[in-house]
Design an enzyme around this catalytic site. Structure first.
Site, PDB file in Angstrom:
ATOM      1  N   THR A 189       0.924  -0.944   0.470  1.00 51.35           N
ATOM      2  CA  THR A 189       0.788   0.148  -0.074  1.00 51.35           C
ATOM      3  C   THR A 189       1.289   0.945   0.139  1.00 51.35           C
ATOM      4  OG1 THR A 189      -0.159   0.177   2.507  1.00 51.35           O
ATOM      5  CG2 THR A 189      -1.678  -1.139   1.318  1.00 51.35           C
ATOM      6  N   GLU A 334      -5.813  -4.262   0.306  1.00 56.00           N
ATOM      7  CA  GLU A 334      -6.188  -4.836   0.875  1.00 56.00           C
ATOM      8  C   GLU A 334      -7.945  -5.603   0.818  1.00 56.00           C
ATOM      9  OE1 GLU A 334      -5.468  -1.973   1.615  1.00 56.00           O
ATOM     10  OE2 GLU A 334      -3.895  -2.271   3.846  1.00 56.00           O
ATOM     11  N   LYS A 443     -14.464  16.510  13.001  1.00 54.73           N
ATOM     12  CA  LYS A 443     -15.048  16.448  14.084  1.00 54.73           C
ATOM     13  C   LYS A 443     -15.822  17.875  15.484  1.00 54.73           C
ATOM     14  CE  LYS A 443     -12.999  12.046  15.322  1.00 54.73           C
ATOM     15  NZ  LYS A 443     -12.177  12.008  14.362  1.00 54.73           N
ATOM     16  N   TRP A 448     -20.089  14.391  13.150  1.00 55.36           N
ATOM     17  CA  TRP A 448     -18.686  14.490  11.952  1.00 55.36           C
ATOM     18  C   TRP A 448     -19.497  15.442  10.967  1.00 55.36           C
ATOM     19  CZ3 TRP A 448     -17.603   8.444  12.237  1.00 55.36           C
ATOM     20  CH2 TRP A 448     -16.659   7.988  13.559  1.00 55.36           C
TER      21      TRP A 448
HETATM   22  P1  ADP Z   1      -2.975   2.894  -0.936  1.00 52.80           P
HETATM   23  O1  ADP Z   1      -3.308   4.282  -1.887  1.00 52.80           O
HETATM   24  O2  ADP Z   1      -2.814   3.612   0.149  1.00 52.80           O
HETATM   25  O3  ADP Z   1      -2.563   2.332  -1.501  1.00 52.80           O
HETATM   26  P2  ADP Z   1      -5.524   1.775  -1.546  1.00 52.80           P
HETATM   27  O4  ADP Z   1      -5.044   1.650  -2.377  1.00 52.80           O
HETATM   28  O5  ADP Z   1      -5.909   0.446  -1.068  1.00 52.80           O
HETATM   29  O6  ADP Z   1      -4.533   3.175  -0.532  1.00 52.80           O
HETATM   30  O7  ADP Z   1      -6.938   2.787  -1.565  1.00 52.80           O
HETATM   31  C1  ADP Z   1      -7.743   2.338  -0.700  1.00 52.80           C
HETATM   32  C2  ADP Z   1      -9.131   3.555  -0.160  1.00 52.80           C
HETATM   33  O8  ADP Z   1      -9.568   3.822  -1.091  1.00 52.80           O
HETATM   34  C3  ADP Z   1     -10.108   2.836   0.752  1.00 52.80           C
HETATM   35  O9  ADP Z   1      -9.790   3.044   1.899  1.00 52.80           O
HETATM   36  C4  ADP Z   1     -10.686   4.122   0.528  1.00 52.80           C
HETATM   37  O10 ADP Z   1     -10.293   5.251   1.356  1.00 52.80           O
HETATM   38  C5  ADP Z   1     -10.759   5.129  -1.114  1.00 52.80           C
HETATM   39  N1  ADP Z   1     -11.274   4.604  -1.654  1.00 52.80           N
HETATM   40  C6  ADP Z   1     -11.125   3.311  -3.135  1.00 52.80           C
HETATM   41  N2  ADP Z   1     -12.430   3.337  -3.783  1.00 52.80           N
HETATM   42  C7  ADP Z   1     -13.100   4.187  -3.417  1.00 52.80           C
HETATM   43  C8  ADP Z   1     -14.757   4.792  -3.295  1.00 52.80           C
HETATM   44  N3  ADP Z   1     -14.878   4.787  -4.892  1.00 52.80           N
HETATM   45  N4  ADP Z   1     -15.374   6.260  -3.207  1.00 52.80           N
HETATM   46  C9  ADP Z   1     -14.561   6.270  -1.897  1.00 52.80           C
HETATM   47  N5  ADP Z   1     -13.486   6.154  -1.698  1.00 52.80           N
HETATM   48  C10 ADP Z   1     -12.497   4.700  -2.126  1.00 52.80           C
END
Ligand code: ADP
Length: 545
Positions: A189, A334, A443, A448
């Site tokens: 990640t 994940e 917050k 929220w």
């Molecule tokens: P990183 O960018 O840290 O590698 P990921 O690519 O796994 O992490 O991104 C996951 C996160 O992206 C999710 O936990 C969520 O916050 C956000 N995310 C993914 N798809 C959507 C969506 N359709 N709408 C809003 N948020 C999203």
């Protein structure tokens, strides 16, 4: 009593074997680093993936050794996906957009033995080579012999050419059969907070995820599709498309390095792309190009979107002006990554326009195989009423149980749930809506406020190119929303007119306290807005003003 059915493990090699035997002529078209187009098909590529497995053996690699990749979407990267994982090695895709220090950290953490690299990344290899000598034995450039870069690598690290290795190996290789729970691929990640963490996918999780994303209300792919994954193969396996498309016998159109609106439009039209998948920023870039050039993308039927919330404006524009259905999906590294997609039902199609589009904003129902729930204080499960918001938890056969290097199960609670770090609502129809990352939630006076909802409205303003909401410290309310916007090219933003756009769309107390106009926003390696940096810069803005 067990059922009397065959017990064949779900292995990644089965997808490419299936495609080669049953859909041999379906194409794999790649835009290469040098700008040329390369064409092959499943019948031709499957023997090359076996040849690659042999080549990896000749390099002395053994079961579960890690092979790192730093590569764009192309047929050679596809060969690595199958040749490496299919032979029992682990394909470790690395995001080249990360900082070089993070890339070196990841390579060492994963103890990659070999790196397979596109020519574009020769300078990056040169920069990090001294820092990855502990594990890397060879760097293989994904090119022909005459294209090889001249690099001086540290002692003990060989500089090799992919096509030479392939020519020297033979394809007399039978795909091994092993436990479907064996590790197949590894992806870190991007680590917006703290160090990157590795997610280790298995053959079983990969196959099940790919099958589920092929459901009609998810990506709904078929043998008639020509699919262009814009999502990179270097991050969460391009949302499983390198597996799901061969499974159904569709063609793959690999866009390579240039993902701007003009390049994508040309490739879509030249290659008659029917379906594509990418993050909202990609579709915004494409939309801006289409509108300013007057070009069309008439072959496109569906666009998958996820990675961050898809602004309603993007969905409406593609559906109304270009006849492409937008599939809004949610997931994370994940969760392999796809865990939910917004499925339309008879009832949702009968909704009035305002309610219909409110419904479309949501990230949708869990795909069969994934379970979701939201919890509040003390881990109490919250109702599915579309109002209560809480921490989103998931579980299922393609959800991580631990990070690479940790004990299996160590990322789960006692009932096997994985906490996503997202805050969400779920409505009575099972549609989940992400309202925030838990660390980004605002917050205000104990209540929220959803930054995603406020950003989606700001982006509808005609002068706004990009918008971010952050929590700014407030003397009375603890935190209040601060809106930071980037103007569209050639436009000037009037903060008052941006605030006016919220009129009637939100509760009055959600209205941002201030609007800041900046030249650009910081982004993570996966293209998301880097809120941490913004908060560090602007969190005291309301105190100082
Ligand atoms: P990183 O960018 O840290 O590698 P990921 O690519 O796994 O992490 O991104 C996951 C996160 O992206 C999710 O936990 C969520 O916050 C956000 N995310 C993914 N798809 C959507 C969506 N359709 N709408 C809003 N948020 C999203």
């Amino acid at each position: 009593m067990f059922g009397l059915m065959q017990d064949q493990p779900l292995l990644i090699s089965s997808a490419i074997r299936h495609a080669a035997r049953n859909h041999g002529k379906a194409e794999i078209v790649s835009k290469l680093v040098d700008g040329t187009i390369h064409r092959t098909n499943y019948a031709a590529i499957e023997p090359r993936t076996r040849r690659l497995a042999r080549a990896m053996q000749r390099l002395g690699l053994q079961a579960t050794d890690r092979v790192g990749t730093l590569a764009w979407n192309s047929y050679r990267h596809l060969e690595l996906y199958y040749g490496v994982s299919g032979s029992g090695l682990i394909c470790h895709t690395i995001n080249p957009r990360l900082a070089p220090a993070d890339i070196a950290f990841i390579i060492n953490h994963a103890t990659d033995r070999v790196l397979c690299v596109d020519l574009t990344f020769a300078p990056l290899i040169q920069a990090i080579a001294e820092h990855i000598t502990a594990s890397i034995r060879a760097v293989v450039f994904l090119c022909e012999p005459h294209e090889m870069p001249s690099l001086a690598l540290p002692a003990g690290m060989d500089l090799l050419c992919y096509e030479t290795l392939m020519a020297d190996a033979d394809e007399d290789y039978t795909w091994p059969v092993f436990d479907e729970r064996t590790a197949a691929s590894l992806c870190y990640t991007s680590g917006t907070t703290g160090r990157p963490k590795g997610v280790l996918y298995s053959h079983r999780s990969t196959i099940l995820h790919a099958m589920a994303t092929n459901f009609p209300d998810a990506f709904g792919l078929s043998a008639r599709d020509r699919v262009m994954p814009v999502v990179p193969m270097f991050h969460v396996n391009a949302w499983g498309t390198p597996y799901s498309v061969p499974m159904v016998g569709g063609s793959l159109i690999m866009p390579g390095r240039h993902l701007d609106g003009a390049s994508l439009t040309a490739l879509i039209n030249d290659e008659r792309v029917t379906m594509s998948a990418g993050v909202p920023t990609i579709w915004l870039g494409l939309l801006n190009h289409l509108r300013s050039s007057g070009q069309r993308i008439d072959t496109i039927k569906r666009l998958g979107v996820g990675g961050s919330a898809c602004p309603r404006m993007i969905m409406q524009a593609f559906e109304r002006e270009y006849g492409a259905t937008v599939v809004h999906a949610w997931g994370m590294s994940e969760t392999s990554p796809v865990a939910s997609a917004n499925a339309e039902t008879e009832a949702s199609q009968a909704l009035d326009q305002p309610e219909y589009w409110r419904m479309r904003d949501k990230q949708g129902q869990a795909l069969y195989g994934v379970e979701m729930k939201i919890t509040g204080n003390g881990g109490v499960e919250l109702p599915w009423d579309g109002v209560a918001q809480g921490d989103l938890l998931v579980r299922g056969p393609w959800v991580a149980s631990a990070y690479f290097g940790n004990e299996a199960g160590s990322a789960l609670d006692t009932e096997g749930w994985f906490a996503t770090g997202d805050v969400a609502t779920i409505d009575a129809d099972g549609r989940m809506e992400v309202t925030d990352r838990s660390k980004d939630v605002i917050k205000s006076g104990g209540e929220w406020i959803s930054s995603i909802a406020l950003e989606n409205i700001a982006i509808e303003h005609p002068d706004v190119a990009e918008a971010a909401i952050i929590a700014a410290t407030h003397p009375k309310w603890d935190e209040r929303p601060l809106l930071i916007v980037v103007p569209r090219a050639g436009r000037v933003i009037d903060p008052a007119s941006v605030l006016a756009i919220y009129e009637g769309k939100i509760a009055k107390w959600w209205l941002p306290d201030a609007v800041l106009v900046v030249e650009e926003l910081p982004h993570t390696a996966t293209g998301k807005i880097h809120k941490l940096t913004l908060r560090q810069r602007f969190k005291d803005h309301l105190l100082s003003s």
